[in-house]
Design a protein around this motif. Structure first.
Motif, PDB file in Angstrom:
ATOM      1  N   PRO A  48       0.797  -1.244   0.000  1.00 46.56           N
ATOM      2  CA  PRO A  48       0.000   0.000   0.000  1.00 46.56           C
ATOM      3  C   PRO A  48       0.822   1.282   0.000  1.00 46.56           C
ATOM      4  O   PRO A  48       0.286   2.340  -0.325  1.00 46.56           O
ATOM      5  CB  PRO A  48      -0.822  -0.121   1.283  1.00 46.56           C
ATOM      6  CG  PRO A  48      -0.003  -1.002   2.168  1.00 46.56           C
ATOM      7  CD  PRO A  48       0.656  -1.993   1.251  1.00 46.56           C
ATOM      8  N   ILE A  49       2.088   1.219   0.370  1.00 48.14           N
ATOM      9  CA  ILE A  49       2.897   2.442   0.408  1.00 48.14           C
ATOM     10  C   ILE A  49       3.999   2.436  -0.645  1.00 48.14           C
ATOM     11  O   ILE A  49       4.813   3.357  -0.700  1.00 48.14           O
ATOM     12  CB  ILE A  49       3.511   2.674   1.804  1.00 48.14           C
ATOM     13  CG1 ILE A  49       4.437   1.525   2.182  1.00 48.14           C
ATOM     14  CG2 ILE A  49       2.416   2.855   2.843  1.00 48.14           C
ATOM     15  CD1 ILE A  49       5.185   1.765   3.491  1.00 48.14           C
ATOM     16  N   LEU A  50       4.027   1.396  -1.491  1.00 50.30           N
ATOM     17  CA  LEU A  50       5.045   1.309  -2.534  1.00 50.30           C
ATOM     18  C   LEU A  50       4.728   2.284  -3.661  1.00 50.30           C
ATOM     19  O   LEU A  50       3.658   2.232  -4.263  1.00 50.30           O
ATOM     20  CB  LEU A  50       5.116  -0.113  -3.093  1.00 50.30           C
ATOM     21  CG  LEU A  50       6.164  -0.354  -4.193  1.00 50.30           C
ATOM     22  CD1 LEU A  50       7.575  -0.127  -3.649  1.00 50.30           C
ATOM     23  CD2 LEU A  50       6.020  -1.756  -4.761  1.00 50.30           C
ATOM     24  N   GLN A  51       5.650   3.196  -3.939  1.00 53.47           N
ATOM     25  CA  GLN A  51       5.453   4.204  -4.976  1.00 53.47           C
ATOM     26  C   GLN A  51       6.003   3.706  -6.315  1.00 53.47           C
ATOM     27  O   GLN A  51       7.022   3.011  -6.374  1.00 53.47           O
ATOM     28  CB  GLN A  51       6.132   5.515  -4.586  1.00 53.47           C
ATOM     29  CG  GLN A  51       5.599   6.121  -3.300  1.00 53.47           C
ATOM     30  CD  GLN A  51       6.234   7.460  -2.979  1.00 53.47           C
ATOM     31  OE1 GLN A  51       6.845   8.103  -3.836  1.00 53.47           O
ATOM     32  NE2 GLN A  51       6.073   7.903  -1.741  1.00 53.47           N
ATOM     33  N   ASN A  52       5.292   4.101  -7.378  1.00 56.24           N
ATOM     34  CA  ASN A  52       5.696   3.718  -8.731  1.00 56.24           C
ATOM     35  C   ASN A  52       5.438   4.908  -9.654  1.00 56.24           C
ATOM     36  O   ASN A  52       4.310   5.141 -10.098  1.00 56.24           O
ATOM     37  CB  ASN A  52       4.919   2.485  -9.192  1.00 56.24           C
ATOM     38  CG  ASN A  52       5.334   2.015 -10.577  1.00 56.24           C
ATOM     39  OD1 ASN A  52       6.252   2.570 -11.191  1.00 56.24           O
ATOM     40  ND2 ASN A  52       4.665   0.998 -11.084  1.00 56.24           N
ATOM     41  N   GLY A  53       6.474   5.661  -9.912  1.00 56.44           N
ATOM     42  CA  GLY A  53       6.330   6.879 -10.711  1.00 56.44           C
ATOM     43  C   GLY A  53       5.811   6.627 -12.109  1.00 56.44           C
ATOM     44  O   GLY A  53       5.155   7.495 -12.700  1.00 56.44           O
ATOM     45  N   ALA A  54       6.076   5.441 -12.644  1.00 51.68           N
ATOM     46  CA  ALA A  54       5.635   5.140 -14.004  1.00 51.68           C
ATOM     47  C   ALA A  54       4.142   4.833 -14.075  1.00 51.68           C
ATOM     48  O   ALA A  54       3.585   4.768 -15.180  1.00 51.68           O
ATOM     49  CB  ALA A  54       6.432   3.953 -14.554  1.00 51.68           C
ATOM     50  N   ALA A  55       3.500   4.637 -12.923  1.00 50.18           N
ATOM     51  CA  ALA A  55       2.074   4.271 -12.908  1.00 50.18           C
ATOM     52  C   ALA A  55       1.217   5.349 -12.261  1.00 50.18           C
ATOM     53  O   ALA A  55       0.137   5.075 -11.751  1.00 50.18           O
ATOM     54  CB  ALA A  55       1.894   2.942 -12.179  1.00 50.18           C
ATOM     55  N   ARG A  56       1.664   6.591 -12.306  1.00 51.49           N
ATOM     56  CA  ARG A  56       0.940   7.685 -11.652  1.00 51.49           C
ATOM     57  C   ARG A  56      -0.412   7.944 -12.317  1.00 51.49           C
ATOM     58  O   ARG A  56      -0.527   7.951 -13.539  1.00 51.49           O
ATOM     59  CB  ARG A  56       1.763   8.986 -11.689  1.00 51.49           C
ATOM     60  CG  ARG A  56       3.011   8.973 -10.852  1.00 51.49           C
ATOM     61  CD  ARG A  56       3.752  10.295 -10.932  1.00 51.49           C
ATOM     62  NE  ARG A  56       2.986  11.389 -10.352  1.00 51.49           N
ATOM     63  CZ  ARG A  56       2.378  12.342 -11.055  1.00 51.49           C
ATOM     64  NH1 ARG A  56       2.444  12.326 -12.376  1.00 51.49           N
ATOM     65  NH2 ARG A  56       1.725  13.304 -10.436  1.00 51.49           N
ATOM     66  N   LEU A  57      -1.436   8.142 -11.454  1.00 58.34           N
ATOM     67  CA  LEU A  57      -2.757   8.597 -11.884  1.00 58.34           C
ATOM     68  C   LEU A  57      -3.370   7.746 -12.994  1.00 58.34           C
ATOM     69  O   LEU A  57      -4.006   8.263 -13.915  1.00 58.34           O
ATOM     70  CB  LEU A  57      -2.691  10.069 -12.327  1.00 58.34           C
ATOM     71  CG  LEU A  57      -2.197  11.072 -11.282  1.00 58.34           C
ATOM     72  CD1 LEU A  57      -2.100  12.463 -11.889  1.00 58.34           C
ATOM     73  CD2 LEU A  57      -3.104  11.080 -10.059  1.00 58.34           C
ATOM     74  N   GLY A  67      -7.591   1.971  -9.710  1.00 56.16           N
ATOM     75  CA  GLY A  67      -6.681   2.976 -10.235  1.00 56.16           C
ATOM     76  C   GLY A  67      -5.484   3.184  -9.325  1.00 56.16           C
ATOM     77  O   GLY A  67      -5.259   2.451  -8.359  1.00 56.16           O
ATOM     78  N   THR A  68      -4.701   4.196  -9.634  1.00 57.83           N
ATOM     79  CA  THR A  68      -3.542   4.552  -8.815  1.00 57.83           C
ATOM     80  C   THR A  68      -3.605   6.035  -8.442  1.00 57.83           C
ATOM     81  O   THR A  68      -4.314   6.816  -9.075  1.00 57.83           O
ATOM     82  CB  THR A  68      -2.219   4.290  -9.563  1.00 57.83           C
ATOM     83  OG1 THR A  68      -2.172   5.114 -10.742  1.00 57.83           O
ATOM     84  CG2 THR A  68      -2.107   2.827  -9.972  1.00 57.83           C
ATOM     85  N   ASP A  69      -2.841   6.411  -7.415  1.00 54.50           N
ATOM     86  CA  ASP A  69      -2.850   7.808  -6.977  1.00 54.50           C
ATOM     87  C   ASP A  69      -1.692   8.573  -7.602  1.00 54.50           C
ATOM     88  O   ASP A  69      -1.018   8.088  -8.511  1.00 54.50           O
ATOM     89  CB  ASP A  69      -2.826   7.895  -5.451  1.00 54.50           C
ATOM     90  CG  ASP A  69      -1.560   7.304  -4.845  1.00 54.50           C
ATOM     91  OD1 ASP A  69      -0.616   6.989  -5.603  1.00 54.50           O
ATOM     92  OD2 ASP A  69      -1.505   7.157  -3.612  1.00 54.50           O
ATOM     93  N   ASN A  70      -1.458   9.783  -7.096  1.00 51.87           N
ATOM     94  CA  ASN A  70      -0.431  10.642  -7.685  1.00 51.87           C
ATOM     95  C   ASN A  70       0.995  10.166  -7.413  1.00 51.87           C
ATOM     96  O   ASN A  70       1.950  10.690  -7.982  1.00 51.87           O
ATOM     97  CB  ASN A  70      -0.594  12.086  -7.177  1.00 51.87           C
ATOM     98  CG  ASN A  70      -0.619  12.167  -5.670  1.00 51.87           C
ATOM     99  OD1 ASN A  70      -1.334  11.414  -5.010  1.00 51.87           O
ATOM    100  ND2 ASN A  70       0.153  13.074  -5.105  1.00 51.87           N
TER     101      ASN A  70
END
Length: 283
Positions: A48-57, A67-70
């Motif tokens: 739940p806290i893993l960020q993925n810049g390539a999958a934004r919004l 979906g995904t968040d910012n």
């Protein structure tokens, strides 16, 4: 016909069916969220806290159903893990005021006199301030976080339970079985907590279901304002706050956690109404 009895007429059977249906729906919703909270590590497809810049919004899709968040975090996973926090907020946020208010109301109602007057004046002082303003003031003094929220709820929320229990104890302490218990020489605390309280607590149990809705919404509001759960922890109020800047372009960020808040609140409300009808509390 009282709320606790149902006649054998078709209308009576429909009323009984409606009560049981509401009970089943409310209990089913709460059970679903409870199982979801327990099984979050297994059910959630992503961290739940893993960020993925390539999958934004990214909008809802098979890969990310919510979906995904910012930050590129999977919203379904965050909603599932957020169930743990919000269910905890609703349950613990009610438990402390319930216990404190029950003890205070029982003592005040049983002893009466100056004890009752002192407790009720304290209740009047707390009720003189708006609930949310007083709660936010306490949290601001203690600092943001769930611990501060629980303390604030305990200090503010107990008054409703105290008034409910006190009113019941004032009536029940003059009943035949209470007078008989006094005649038999039973101690005061035994009479209060073994004879009177079990017969007076039904109304508070029903009220706690409705109060859980208020606590849940208050917890979400406090987190929304940045005084409750702190990012990056997955919590529905925090998620709604994070998505407000993208409401027109990424509506799913606020929609799904918002629907989760409404659904859990609806479950508590349905269960409370059904219990109130079945126990005859609304008479």
């Amino acid at each position: 016909m009282s709320a606790g009895t149902v006649s054998s007429s078709p209308a009576g059977w429909r009323l009984l069916f409606g009560r049981r249906l509401a009970l089943v729906i409310g209990a089913g919703i709460l059970l679903f969220f409870l199982l979801l909270a327990i099984g979050a590590p297994v059910v959630a497809p992503y961290d739940p806290i893993l960020q993925n810049g390539a999958a934004r919004l990214q909008p809802p899709s098979l890969l990310h159903p919510f979906g995904t968040d910012n930050f590129g975090r999977d919203l379904l996973s965050r909603v599932i893990w957020g169930t743990r926090i919000d269910l905890q907020i609703a349950l613990i946020g009610v438990a402390f005021p319930f216990v404190i208010g029950t003890i205070v109301g029982t003592i005040a109602g049983f002893f009466g006199g100056i004890v009752d007057a002192l407790f009720m004046r304290l209740v009047d002082i707390i009720l003189a301030f708006p609930f949310l303003v007083l709660m936010l003031s306490i949290i601001a003094i203690l600092g943001p976080g769930l611990g501060s929220f629980y303390i604030a709820m305990a200090l503010v929320g107990w008054v409703s339970y105290a008034r409910l229990i006190r009113a019941q104890i004032l009536v029940l302490k003059n009943s035949d079985y209470a007078v008989a218990a006094v005649s038999l020489g039973f101690g005061r605390f035994r009479i209060m907590f073994r004879h009177l309280l079990p017969n007076a607590i039904a109304g508070s149990i029903v009220f706690s279901m409705s109060d859980a809705v208020l606590v849940l919404l208050s917890g979400a509001a406090v987190s929304y304002l940045g005084l409750g759960v702190q990012p990056p922890v997955a919590e529905w109020g925090v998620m709604v706050a994070e998505g407000q800047s993208f409401i027109t372009t990424a509506w799913w960020i606020t929609l799904f956690p918002g629907l989760s808040i409404v659904s859990l609140a609806f479950g508590f409300s349905m269960l409370g109404d059904a219990l109130g009808e079945l126990l005859g509390v609304h008479d």
